[in-house]
Scaffold this active site. Structure first.
Site, short mmCIF file in Angstrom:
data_model
loop_
_atom_site.label_atom_id
_atom_site.label_comp_id
_atom_site.label_asym_id
_atom_site.label_seq_id
_atom_site.Cartn_x
_atom_site.Cartn_y
_atom_site.Cartn_z
N ASP A 47 0.85 -1.18 0.00
CA ASP A 47 0.00 0.00 0.00
C ASP A 47 0.89 1.23 0.00
O ASP A 47 2.11 1.15 0.18
CB ASP A 47 -0.98 -0.01 1.17
CG ASP A 47 -0.31 -0.08 2.52
OD1 ASP A 47 0.84 0.37 2.64
OD2 ASP A 47 -0.94 -0.57 3.47
N SER A 48 0.31 2.39 -0.22
CA SER A 48 1.10 3.60 -0.44
C SER A 48 1.69 4.18 0.83
O SER A 48 2.61 5.00 0.76
CB SER A 48 0.22 4.67 -1.10
OG SER A 48 -0.76 5.14 -0.18
N GLY A 49 1.15 3.81 1.97
CA GLY A 49 1.57 4.42 3.22
C GLY A 49 0.79 5.67 3.55
O GLY A 49 0.99 6.27 4.61
N GLY A 50 -0.13 6.06 2.66
CA GLY A 50 -0.91 7.27 2.90
C GLY A 50 -1.73 7.20 4.17
O GLY A 50 -1.77 8.16 4.94
N PHE A 51 -2.38 6.07 4.42
CA PHE A 51 -3.20 5.93 5.62
C PHE A 51 -2.34 6.08 6.87
O PHE A 51 -2.75 6.71 7.85
CB PHE A 51 -3.91 4.58 5.63
CG PHE A 51 -4.72 4.33 6.87
CD1 PHE A 51 -5.96 4.92 7.03
CD2 PHE A 51 -4.23 3.53 7.89
CE1 PHE A 51 -6.71 4.70 8.19
CE2 PHE A 51 -4.96 3.30 9.04
CZ PHE A 51 -6.21 3.90 9.19
N ASP A 109 -2.85 8.39 -1.79
CA ASP A 109 -4.21 8.94 -1.80
C ASP A 109 -4.47 9.59 -0.45
O ASP A 109 -3.71 9.42 0.49
CB ASP A 109 -5.26 7.86 -2.08
CG ASP A 109 -5.33 6.83 -0.95
OD1 ASP A 109 -4.28 6.48 -0.40
OD2 ASP A 109 -6.44 6.37 -0.63
N GLN A 129 -12.15 7.08 -3.36
CA GLN A 129 -12.47 7.66 -2.06
C GLN A 129 -13.89 8.25 -2.11
O GLN A 129 -14.66 7.92 -2.98
CB GLN A 129 -11.43 8.71 -1.68
CG GLN A 129 -10.06 8.14 -1.36
CD GLN A 129 -10.03 7.35 -0.05
OE1 GLN A 129 -10.94 7.45 0.78
NE2 GLN A 129 -8.98 6.56 0.15
N ASP A 139 -7.71 -7.69 2.53
CA ASP A 139 -6.58 -7.73 3.46
C ASP A 139 -7.06 -7.29 4.83
O ASP A 139 -7.99 -6.49 4.95
CB ASP A 139 -5.45 -6.80 3.01
CG ASP A 139 -5.74 -5.33 3.33
OD1 ASP A 139 -5.27 -4.85 4.38
OD2 ASP A 139 -6.46 -4.68 2.55
N CYS A 154 -11.02 -27.91 11.29
CA CYS A 154 -9.76 -27.44 10.72
C CYS A 154 -8.72 -28.55 10.72
O CYS A 154 -8.63 -29.32 11.68
CB CYS A 154 -9.26 -26.23 11.51
SG CYS A 154 -7.68 -25.58 10.93
N CYS A 174 -5.31 -27.82 10.16
CA CYS A 174 -3.96 -27.29 10.31
C CYS A 174 -3.22 -28.07 11.39
O CYS A 174 -3.85 -28.77 12.20
CB CYS A 174 -3.99 -25.79 10.63
SG CYS A 174 -4.41 -25.38 12.35
N CYS A 229 -4.47 -27.58 15.05
CA CYS A 229 -5.73 -28.25 15.41
C CYS A 229 -5.58 -29.77 15.43
O CYS A 229 -6.28 -30.45 16.18
CB CYS A 229 -6.84 -27.83 14.43
SG CYS A 229 -7.37 -26.13 14.64
N HIS A 251 -2.92 -20.69 13.00
CA HIS A 251 -4.26 -21.24 12.75
C HIS A 251 -5.16 -20.21 12.08
O HIS A 251 -5.90 -20.53 11.13
CB HIS A 251 -4.91 -21.71 14.05
CG HIS A 251 -6.39 -21.88 13.94
ND1 HIS A 251 -6.99 -22.99 13.39
CD2 HIS A 251 -7.41 -21.03 14.27
CE1 HIS A 251 -8.30 -22.84 13.38
NE2 HIS A 251 -8.58 -21.66 13.92
#
Length: 373
Positions: free
Chosen positions: A91-95, A145, A191, A268, A306, A308, A311, A337
């Site tokens: 991501d751009s790092g803007g947030f 952004d 936006q 994400d 599950c 994994c 589990c 997990h």
């Protein structure tokens, strides 16, 4: 075209597709574990391969500050630095500039800010962020952004849209000027906060510029969940079927299932590892907080459905013991997990779309999934 639409579910807007990148072809819809500081917290790259994560998300702001571009460039980009040979999105790092920086000042030129780490002053422009992401070497990159907060006055939201479009144009122009035939994918970000007309305006402006994929930004910033999905319903019909669609920062398993049914391809969230570090596990029946005393004598696995390794081998009682005594292994087990749960959920989602039964899958999942913490 980098994105290929394979099929649509016959009763919903759920889509099955592929997205081609330098480091492999991604099957959509997919989830990205968040590796903010070039690592998915408490998990190694080998762990991520073991759960068969297709892609990892990392952060431009954080990796730019620490360890810095010189070290990452020397390592051959994030892939070499992390020991990860599958796709990466940055991501751009803007947030982070807007939410973490001690002091910041925005202008049409860019964002001036003080590092939350040491107070040093930095300046991000749309062009410099593209250049940073080129050094990072991610397969998919996001432009700078302006993310409007919630709540947000209309005037401020409109200014966010205007500046996001301005920066998007500059990002795209700089990106194309400095990219060869084989290049990263640059996504556009829409936006508009919680204003329908501003969301439409932003979508129209970003689509007119033209990007390799489109993201709905400025969501999951504190607004009520129904309003978040209302925003999605405003924007989704405006997005072209020929491009991948990314709902940024979303979210919980039930939110992902609902958003897929509304036509979203990419997700994400840091929640699998954040919750894992606090002893909360995602299961097919909902989220449980295994550190609670009620699990002290529970010899069942975190999730009976599950497969994994956690589990298969360890009980809730044992994991609770590890978490409650501060053993790092316990945090690792629950985080592993949780990421596994998300990856397998996306596999089940893709299978349901392929078999034209997504409506039934969504209904059944939401019926069974409740917060049991």
């Amino acid at each position: 075209m980098h994105y290929t639409l394979i099929k649509k579910d016959k009763n919903t807007k759920a889509r099955l597709g592929t997205l081609k990148t330098f480091h492999g072809e991604l099957k959509t819809p997919f989830f990205m574990p968040v590796g903010t500081n070039a690592v998915v917290k408490s998990l190694s790259s080998e762990d991520l391969l073991a759960v068969d994560s297709q892609i990892v998300l990392s952060n431009t702001y954080h990796t730019y500050l620490r360890p810095g571009l010189e070290i990452i460039e020397k390592a051959g980009g994030l892939h070499g630095f992390m020991g990860w040979d599958r796709p990466i999105l940055t991501d751009s790092g803007g947030f982070q500039v807007f939410s973490l920086a001690k002091l910041r000042k925005l202008s049409d030129d860019g964002a001036k800010f003080q590092s939350h780490v040491d107070g040093s002053t930095h300046f991000f422009t749309p062009e410099s962020v593209v250049d940073i992401e080129k050094v990072l070497g991610a397969d998919i990159i996001m432009p700078l952004d302006e993310c409007a907060p919630y709540p947000c006055e209309r005037k401020s939201a409109a200014e966010s849209v205007r500046r996001t479009t301005l920066w998007a144009k500059r990002s795209r122009e700089h990106f194309l000027k400095h990219s060869g035939p084989k290049r990263q994918l640059l996504f556009g970000i829409i936006q508009g906060s919680t204003y329908k007309d501003l969301r439409r305006r932003s979508a129209e402006e970003i689509l007119k510029i033209g990007f390799d994929g489109y993201a709905i930004g400025g969501v999951s910033v504190g607004e009520p969940v129904p309003l978040m999905f209302e925003t999605l319903d405003w924007v989704e019909p405006l997005l072209p079927e020929t491009h991948a669609r990314y709902f940024m920062g979303i979210g919980l398993p039930d939110q992902i299932v609902r958003a897929v049914g509304r036509g979203i391809d990419m997700f994400d969230t840091c929640l699998p590892t954040r919750y894992g570090r606090h002893g909360s596990a995602f299961t097919s029946k909902g989220k449980i907080t295994v550190r609670n005393g009620g699990f002290a004598k529970d010899m069942s696995p975190l999730d009976a459905a599950c497969d994994c390794f956690v589990c298969k081998k360890y009980s809730r009682a044992y994991i609770r013991h590890l978490v409650s005594t501060g053993e790092l292994t316990g945090l690792h087990f629950v985080s592993y997990h949780n990421v596994y749960f998300y990856v397998k959920l996306m596999e089940r989602i893709r299978a349901a779309i392929a078999e034209d039964r997504y409506a039934e899958f969504e209904k059944e999942f939401l019926k069974n999934y409740t917060d049991r913490s």
